[in-house]
Design an enzyme around this catalytic site. Sequence first.
Site, mmCIF file in Angstrom:
data_model
loop_
_atom_site.group_PDB
_atom_site.id
_atom_site.type_symbol
_atom_site.label_atom_id
_atom_site.label_comp_id
_atom_site.label_asym_id
_atom_site.label_seq_id
_atom_site.Cartn_x
_atom_site.Cartn_y
_atom_site.Cartn_z
ATOM 1 C CG HIS A 127 -2.029 -1.017 1.112
ATOM 2 N ND1 HIS A 127 -3.156 -0.818 0.351
ATOM 3 C CD2 HIS A 127 -2.153 -2.254 1.642
ATOM 4 C CE1 HIS A 127 -3.936 -1.888 0.435
ATOM 5 N NE2 HIS A 127 -3.348 -2.781 1.208
ATOM 6 C CG ASP A 179 -3.175 -3.814 4.944
ATOM 7 O OD1 ASP A 179 -2.223 -3.019 5.152
ATOM 8 O OD2 ASP A 179 -4.169 -3.496 4.274
ATOM 9 C CD GLU A 180 -5.530 -5.913 1.051
ATOM 10 O OE1 GLU A 180 -6.446 -6.517 0.468
ATOM 11 O OE2 GLU A 180 -5.457 -4.671 1.070
ATOM 12 C CB VAL A 181 2.842 -7.774 1.908
ATOM 13 C CG1 VAL A 181 4.156 -7.522 1.181
ATOM 14 C CG2 VAL A 181 2.696 -6.846 3.106
#
Lengths: 510, 510
Positions: free
Chosen positions: A243, A303-305
């Site tokens: 992100h 998050d969400e790597v």
Amino acid sequence: MSTVSSGQHTRPMCYLLLLMILQLGLHTAEGVWPLPQTLISSTERFHLSPQAFYFGYGRQSAAQQGCSVLDAAFKRYFALIFPDYTSGRINAHRLKCVMLVFSGRASLKAVTVWGALRGLESFSQLVYQDDFGSYFVNKTDIKDFPRFQFRGILLDTSRHYLPVQAILKTLDAMAYSKFNVFHWHIVDDPSFPYQSRTFPDLSSKGAFHPMTHIYTQSDVRRVISHARMRGIRVLPEFDSPGHTKSWGKGQPDLLTPCYKGGIPSGTFGPINPALPSTYHFMATLFKEVSVVFPDSYIHLGGDEVDFSCWKSNPYVRAFMQKMGFGSDFTKLEAFYMENIVNITSALNKTSIVWQDVFDYHERIPKDTVLHIWKGTPASYYAELSRMTKAGMRVVLAAPWYINHISYGQDWHNYYTVQPLNFSGTEEQKKLVIGGEVCMWGEYVDATNLTPRLWPRASAAAERLWSDEKQTSNVDMAFPRLQDFRCKLVRRGIQAEPLYVGHCKQEYQGI
Amino acid sequence: MSTVSSGQHTRPMCYLLLLMILQLGLHTAEGVWPLPQTLISSTERFHLSPQAFYFGYGRQSAAQQGCSVLDAAFKRYFALIFPDYTSGRINAHRLKCVMLVFSGRASLKAVTVWGALRGLESFSQLVYQDDFGSYFVNKTDIKDFPRFQFRGILLDTSRHYLPVQAILKTLDAMAYSKFNVFHWHIVDDPSFPYQSRTFPDLSSKGAFHPMTHIYTQSDVRRVISHARMRGIRVLPEFDSPGHTKSWGKGQPDLLTPCYKGGIPSGTFGPINPALPSTYHFMATLFKEVSVVFPDSYIHLGGDEVDFSCWKSNPYVRAFMQKMGFGSDFTKLEAFYMENIVNITSALNKTSIVWQDVFDYHERIPKDTVLHIWKGTPASYYAELSRMTKAGMRVVLAAPWYINHISYGQDWHNYYTVQPLNFSGTEEQKKLVIGGEVCMWGEYVDATNLTPRLWPRASAAAERLWSDEKQTSNVDMAFPRLQDFRCKLVRRGIQAEPLYVGHCKQEYQGI
């Protein structure tokens, strides 16, 4: 008259007097949202005269005039309680009367100024006007404290820029529902609006516009001060290593260059965890951030790597070998997050991270707070069990992704959440410190933020503040929430309707 | 420069001159929404000076100064085109320059003043500002006309009261998307806000509040005049015999008393079709309505009639026997609607009715317009075939129930509708006179009306105005609609974002 207690300790730091003209009468009391732990009301009512009413500090109160938070709150709540009376209509003659005309008083005891703010909010909701415009409050006794200490709202200012005014207005409305944490998801892939003193290029190159779509240091101070005066902490999030696309525009060599066919493809992935310069940059940035945002918590994201870019990069792979991570990229992610948590620990901050960090890497400092955002009740209950079993503190956001809209009364979904309904010991349940309403910004900016947030977020607010048994019935909550929503509208908050009907005073700000 | 033609006839009633300072330059032209039938633009651009720009009537134009609709439109569009220039910054010196400084002109030919309004809207959308605030328009040639003559928006002011200001603002935005019919669903079950001259009790007893939640005669005139100046017709709907609960409060003996166990239950059903007094009342009411609302169309509703109350009432059943209807309540319904259509026909109005009336009763005057609101594409295509085969004119609303919201880019659903994709002859297709976006009011009032309506309704607007082949691709439409949405925001319309991104000027009205 009206007694509002906040907090469970005994020595009241604040002992306030609410003075009013007393006049007997009968009327059903209006409600308080979120529902207090104990509320005993009677039909005996008292007439409040705007000319005579004032807030004052009790003699025994530790807080006295000069307490900026309460002095300002007195002014604010006077205007909220008597809206007809505060549009320039107060004159000197009337002000002189203040000390003379009264024959009744209400008292409010609280252990902290923040508790006193909540009590003022409850009191303000108890006051109503009859058809002739006269103000009344029913005889009421309230004892109150929140069920959860962390009651947050996330705003996302990266996917769309929110003008400072929109944030301040949201803080006002948060206080009306007794939220106490503003989780500022300030930067993300699409834009970097935070104007850093140390790294001004981050916003000058990474914001949607370097002048009009940024938060200056002074903007941030204004937000924090506005929040503080309302008993709201500002929890900043600088989400990494994923992100972070927008970060790369203003900070060369920060993001991982992705490779295709053995050469750099020109695109970039998450922050590059293989370079020492990365940690130097992050330490410098967080040093600034930890001063600008004085709250003891900081949100580090995590998050969400997406591993595909790391996998493609030969230097990252070589680093993995050197570190003995093999081809397990969760280890690389954990290594990165550990470094970031250490940086913020050294700055005396407590870290909050999204659940991914725990899912991929249980070896995490015990005082880190975990933030659950994924899945259905079944999956977040399992996660709550696992995390609290590991002794970690948890904030639950998954059931309150309020940016997801659907037709009809979807506030039911936010109201009927049972945050502690997972299998675990009493000790485990105590580790759930609260919940958070998330308003992600894919489809939201200042044009639709307020009606999407209110009163839907207020449903979650009651879940996080009130006793679960007393608030288990949506049908009982409906008329109370409808009434509260009209109060929001009357206070200038563009809160949308729950169903067919009307408010005495409709929204006029068109 | 910019040539805008509206309408397909030859003799231009309006021939307008748009005078501007001419300065050559290169820039990609911004778009026009909804897409014109023909738009040829070049990168050659002209500088517009607010000091020198003015709208004037051409010598050959049948309309000249004194044409109130265009005189007002000139003023309005000047302010829309030059927003920086109209906030009190015009001074006498600058005004004096108007006639002196110009060296270029654009022309607009239209058969009617209404066509000229559409052309002004297109022109206004072509003007843009560079980063220094200078105004430009690219050399552009537009020939344009609407695909469908009826392009409506329904607002429901019964389930929630909408302040007049909210209606006026909606009319402004409608003109920007070239909508031309405001379908005012003014009364329904929950409330009767229309203040009738003849039957004042209808609103004094049937409105949410007799003073604050009503539309006075003067309010209605204001709405109609505001709409007319923008080329929008006001189509009032007084829906009956169902959807009339609120009528019963102010008009005794109008609604059917429901029976239970042989005695009146105290509840009421649809309008009582068995009493002569009903038709006398309706004739008197529609006599007033037909004067107050000058449009040649009137909407009579006729949807969702629940027969259970009629069935329960012995007097209604006796009337059925007397009329030879047996136990077929659709015949009773048809009898009622026929009477109402006759009343409005005698008042020289063309009736529009919801599809139910056709479904239950094909014997309906040929000039009645049918309004499709039910079902999936499969079912509304079948209905379109049947109705047009019967030679009836049709307005399609079913695919544009815009009050239904869902997460994500649901404007796609409104954009990809193919209104003529039903089986039928070319003659049949011509009977589809247009479409309508319906914003039913269960969950909508002034707090959330605008962001729910815009720019989602604009997607439908392009479907109803533009050539289907040129606008068959949502991906091509996306950046154009995003750009148009920013134009709406700049004009003060609280239009919500389509996806991640930003506008140069974000919404500030917080």
